[in-house]
Scaffold this active site. Structure first.
Site, PDB file in Angstrom:
ATOM      1  N   ASN A  36      -2.652   2.510  11.763  1.00 20.12           N
ATOM      2  CA  ASN A  36      -2.278   1.228  11.155  1.00 20.12           C
ATOM      3  C   ASN A  36      -1.177   0.616  12.016  1.00 20.12           C
ATOM      4  O   ASN A  36      -0.029   1.061  11.968  1.00 20.12           O
ATOM      5  CB  ASN A  36      -1.785   1.479   9.722  1.00 20.12           C
ATOM      6  CG  ASN A  36      -1.275   0.215   9.060  1.00 20.12           C
ATOM      7  OD1 ASN A  36      -1.413  -0.886   9.601  1.00 20.12           O
ATOM      8  ND2 ASN A  36      -0.675   0.365   7.887  1.00 20.12           N
ATOM      9  N   LYS A  61       0.163  -2.192  11.741  1.00 12.77           N
ATOM     10  CA  LYS A  61       1.022  -3.100  10.972  1.00 12.77           C
ATOM     11  C   LYS A  61       1.211  -4.413  11.752  1.00 12.77           C
ATOM     12  O   LYS A  61       0.294  -4.843  12.442  1.00 12.77           O
ATOM     13  CB  LYS A  61       2.343  -2.414  10.610  1.00 12.77           C
ATOM     14  CG  LYS A  61       2.082  -1.054   9.922  1.00 12.77           C
ATOM     15  CD  LYS A  61       3.282  -0.451   9.285  1.00 12.77           C
ATOM     16  CE  LYS A  61       2.906   0.866   8.620  1.00 12.77           C
ATOM     17  NZ  LYS A  61       3.993   1.507   7.924  1.00 12.77           N
ATOM     18  N   HIS A 100      -1.919  -1.126   0.630  1.00 14.33           N
ATOM     19  CA  HIS A 100      -0.800  -0.445   1.302  1.00 14.33           C
ATOM     20  C   HIS A 100       0.481  -0.749   0.535  1.00 14.33           C
ATOM     21  O   HIS A 100       0.647  -1.849   0.000  1.00 14.33           O
ATOM     22  CB  HIS A 100      -0.704  -0.925   2.757  1.00 14.33           C
ATOM     23  CG  HIS A 100       0.219  -0.077   3.570  1.00 14.33           C
ATOM     24  ND1 HIS A 100       1.588  -0.201   3.492  1.00 14.33           N
ATOM     25  CD2 HIS A 100      -0.024   0.926   4.453  1.00 14.33           C
ATOM     26  CE1 HIS A 100       2.153   0.690   4.306  1.00 14.33           C
ATOM     27  NE2 HIS A 100       1.194   1.384   4.898  1.00 14.33           N
ATOM     28  N   GLU A 155       3.298  -1.522   1.527  1.00 13.05           N
ATOM     29  CA  GLU A 155       4.009  -2.704   2.036  1.00 13.05           C
ATOM     30  C   GLU A 155       3.410  -3.987   1.478  1.00 13.05           C
ATOM     31  O   GLU A 155       4.083  -5.013   1.395  1.00 13.05           O
ATOM     32  CB  GLU A 155       3.995  -2.685   3.574  1.00 13.05           C
ATOM     33  CG  GLU A 155       4.957  -1.620   4.106  1.00 13.05           C
ATOM     34  CD  GLU A 155       4.586  -1.040   5.451  1.00 13.05           C
ATOM     35  OE1 GLU A 155       3.761  -1.625   6.165  1.00 13.05           O
ATOM     36  OE2 GLU A 155       5.134   0.037   5.781  1.00 13.05           O
ATOM     37  N   GLU A 166       0.076   7.927   0.507  1.00 13.69           N
ATOM     38  CA  GLU A 166       1.235   7.616   1.341  1.00 13.69           C
ATOM     39  C   GLU A 166       2.477   7.502   0.461  1.00 13.69           C
ATOM     40  O   GLU A 166       2.727   6.441  -0.132  1.00 13.69           O
ATOM     41  CB  GLU A 166       1.031   6.282   2.074  1.00 13.69           C
ATOM     42  CG  GLU A 166      -0.118   6.281   3.052  1.00 13.69           C
ATOM     43  CD  GLU A 166       0.085   5.248   4.160  1.00 13.69           C
ATOM     44  OE1 GLU A 166       0.067   5.638   5.330  1.00 13.69           O
ATOM     45  OE2 GLU A 166       0.296   4.062   3.844  1.00 13.69           O
ATOM     46  N   GLY A 168       7.703   5.565   7.711  1.00 11.71           N
ATOM     47  CA  GLY A 168       8.656   5.065   8.710  1.00 11.71           C
ATOM     48  C   GLY A 168      10.032   5.690   8.637  1.00 11.71           C
ATOM     49  O   GLY A 168      10.976   5.186   9.245  1.00 11.71           O
ATOM     50  N   SER A 182       4.986   9.141   8.218  1.00 14.15           N
ATOM     51  CA  SER A 182       5.677   9.900   9.269  1.00 14.15           C
ATOM     52  C   SER A 182       4.834  11.016   9.867  1.00 14.15           C
ATOM     53  O   SER A 182       5.355  12.094  10.175  1.00 14.15           O
ATOM     54  CB  SER A 182       7.019  10.431   8.746  1.00 14.15           C
ATOM     55  OG  SER A 182       7.873   9.353   8.432  1.00 14.15           O
TER      56      SER A 182
HETATM   57  P1  13P Z   1       4.511   5.725   9.622  1.00  8.38           P
HETATM   58  O1  13P Z   1       3.502   6.678  10.245  1.00  8.38           O
HETATM   59  O2  13P Z   1       5.184   4.848  10.608  1.00  8.38           O
HETATM   60  O3  13P Z   1       5.448   6.472   8.723  1.00  8.38           O
HETATM   61  O4  13P Z   1       3.669   4.720   8.683  1.00  8.38           O
HETATM   62  C1  13P Z   1       2.757   5.236   7.776  1.00  8.38           C
HETATM   63  C2  13P Z   1       1.965   4.130   7.216  1.00  8.38           C
HETATM   64  O5  13P Z   1       2.455   3.305   6.465  1.00  8.38           O
HETATM   65  C3  13P Z   1       0.552   4.034   7.637  1.00  8.38           C
HETATM   66  O6  13P Z   1      -0.148   3.147   6.842  1.00  8.38           O
END
Ligand code: 13P
Length: 259
Positions: free
Chosen positions: A8, A10, A96, A98, A163, A169, A208
């Site tokens: 992803n 983002k 997601h 976010e 997740e 992150g 992560s």
């Molecule tokens: P990270 O791997 O940067 O922690 O992000 C995970 C994520 O949100 C994947 O959709």
């Protein structure tokens, strides 16, 4: 079935930075003569058509990061599932955290988006996960179950991604025991909600995931792959994670349960 390793990106990527990820990724895959997993990249919508051209003829799958529940019309700025498909995507990440937190997406909104994606023939990866506060107050299982029941149509046949919000992150991950326990809980919920389809559906872990922890996470029972954020922006890291993937048993994603 194989594990699915999904990247992803983002809100990252311009054409030249996309090439800096995709070119070494394709070169690495050619050296490996393929991989033991399914590999998916989900760049921003602006890069889908560009990435589709780059990935043509390769086994790497392409997906979007969100889609509208609507088909077309007066929805300024929104992108429909059909538009993702037209740009070359076969997959889409939905719900997601976010988007749930930053764009007010409720389970009902996610459900409508999943229906729209499936109607266009896209495979949906539906994300669920608890906040740190919810985990600390012992609500993680209930929150995840309620997200699954509220976001997945009864005939859902895609992929689920667990997740934990606090692991995204941050460089922090749940313990192997906690990942295994949550994935077992998700499996049980999927089987009771979806029947047969829930038995083999891939349940990805995200939050992560790095080359340093991928082997341990991907070896856990009921972990059907990984949804990778930051590390998917570096082809070497993403390939290293993909190389840690394994074949899944026929009837379930079961493997090692932590001692
Ligand atoms: P990270 O791997 O940067 O922690 O992000 C995970 C994520 O949100 C994947 O959709």
């Amino acid at each position: 079935m194989r594990q699915l390793i999904a990247g992803n990106w983002k809100m990252n990527g311009l054409r030249h930075t996309a090439d800096a990820i995709l070119d070494p990724l394709l070169a690495g895959l050619a050296l490996d003569h393929g991989l033991a997993c399914d590999l998916l990249v989900c760049p921003p919508a602006t890069l889908l058509a560009w990435a589709a051209g780059r990935l043509q003829g390769s086994a790497v799958l392409l997906g979007g990061q969100d889609c509208s529940a609507g088909k077309e019309g007066a929805q300024t700025g929104d992108i429909s599932a059909g538009m993702l498909r037209d740009a070359g995507a076969g997959w889409v990440i939905l719900g997601h955290s976010e988007r749930r937190a930053g764009h007010g997406e409720t389970d009902g909104v996610v459900l409508a988006k999943v229906r729209a994606a499936v109607a266009e023939g896209l495979v949906a990866i539906v994300c669920v996960g608890e906040t740190e506060e919810q985990r600390q107050s012992g609500q993680a299982s209930a929150v995840v179950q309620s997200q699954l029941l509220g976001s997945l149509p009864a005939d859902f046949d895609g992929v689920v991604a667990y997740e934990p919000v606090w692991a995204i992150g941050t460089g922090r991950t749940p313990t192997e025991e906690d990942v295994a326990a949550m994935h077992a809980h998700i499996r049980a919920t999927l089987v009771s909600h979806l029947g047969q389809a829930g038995q083999t559906m891939r349940i990805l872990y995200g939050g992560s995931v790095k080359p340093s922890n991928a082997t341990a996470l991907l070896a856990l029972a009921e972990v059907g792959g990984a949804l990778v954020g930051g590390a998917s922006l570096d082809a070497r890291d993403f390939l290293a994670i993909a190389r840690a993937a394994r074949q899944l048993p026929q009837n379930a994603a079961g493997a090692r349960t932590p001692a």
